[in-house]
Design a protein around this motif. Structure first.
Motif, mmCIF file in Angstrom:
data_model
loop_
_atom_site.group_PDB
_atom_site.id
_atom_site.type_symbol
_atom_site.label_atom_id
_atom_site.label_comp_id
_atom_site.label_asym_id
_atom_site.label_seq_id
_atom_site.Cartn_x
_atom_site.Cartn_y
_atom_site.Cartn_z
ATOM 1 N N ASP A 33 39.462 58.626 -17.315
ATOM 2 C CA ASP A 33 39.598 57.231 -17.752
ATOM 3 C C ASP A 33 41.036 56.841 -18.097
ATOM 4 N N ASN A 34 41.994 57.707 -17.780
ATOM 5 C CA ASN A 34 43.392 57.393 -18.031
ATOM 6 C C ASN A 34 43.966 56.703 -16.793
ATOM 7 N N SER B 54 32.212 56.751 -11.250
ATOM 8 C CA SER B 54 33.484 57.444 -11.477
ATOM 9 C C SER B 54 33.552 58.803 -10.768
#
Length: 194
Positions: free
Chosen positions: A108-109, A161
């Protein structure tokens, strides 16, 4: 381990095709743990550790075989559909002791590009492959185009994701089969010092 030993192991690693594997010869849980531990030590930017592995062994190999066939049928234009390729996608998983779906779970970066996550997963697969080669265990990384598609992702129940980066066929080489020989062009032909 000395550099010479590491270099020999790297040069020893080969892709062993599923048809050359003994599907009946078991890979022990202890060996699987060792292989995944080796994979887990791959480098990753920001320590995201984006690799995940879904192992299909025993009867569940039929599940991934059907998933590959269904994805091929759903995502291949009719004019390009080849019955022999469809059949092979259903048979290859049954030749190996196990099939491992290689999954990249995106971190999630937003500062870490997706390509770096993919590269980290590739490093994890190389670690696993080298560890397997050191024991004589065969591995073949297959990346059929349908493995990147939505149909196959749904069959693996991947989240938004996550992305499949191919499958590893894993098994002991059949009795009497020699470890494949290979050569490379000289490394110095591929290096430019500036």
């Amino acid at each position: 381990m000395q550099l010479e030993e590491i270099s020999k192991l790297i040069a020893h690693r080969r892709s062993i095709k599923p048809a050359l594997m003994d599907a009946e010869k078991e890979v022990s849980k202890e060996l699987w743990d060792t292989l995944f531990d080796a994979a887990n030590w791959a480098p990753s930017h920001g320590h995201t550790e984006p690799w995940k592995f879904h192992v299909f062994a025993g009867d569940s190999r039929n599940v991934i075989a059907k998933a590959l066939q269904d994805a091929y049928k759903a995502e291949t234009p009719e004019a390009e559909f080849r019955p022999e390729k469809h059949e092979k996608m259903g048979l290859n998983p049954l030749y190996a002791h196990a099939v491992v779906a290689i999954i990249m779970k995106r971190g999630d970066n937003p500062k870490i590009p997706a390509i770096e996550e993919i590269e980290a997963v590739a490093c994890a697969v190389q670690n696993l492959h080298l560890a397997a080669a050191s024991t004589g265990l065969g591995v073949f990384w297959s990346s059929p185009s349908v493995g990147y598609g939505d149909t196959f992702a749904k069959s693996l129940a991947l989240s938004d994701s996550e992305q499949c980066l191919g499958v590893l066929y894993v098994g002991w080489p059949k009795e009497g089969k020699d470890w494949p020989k290979c050569s490379r062009k000289p490394a110095e032909e591929k290096v430019i010092y500036k």
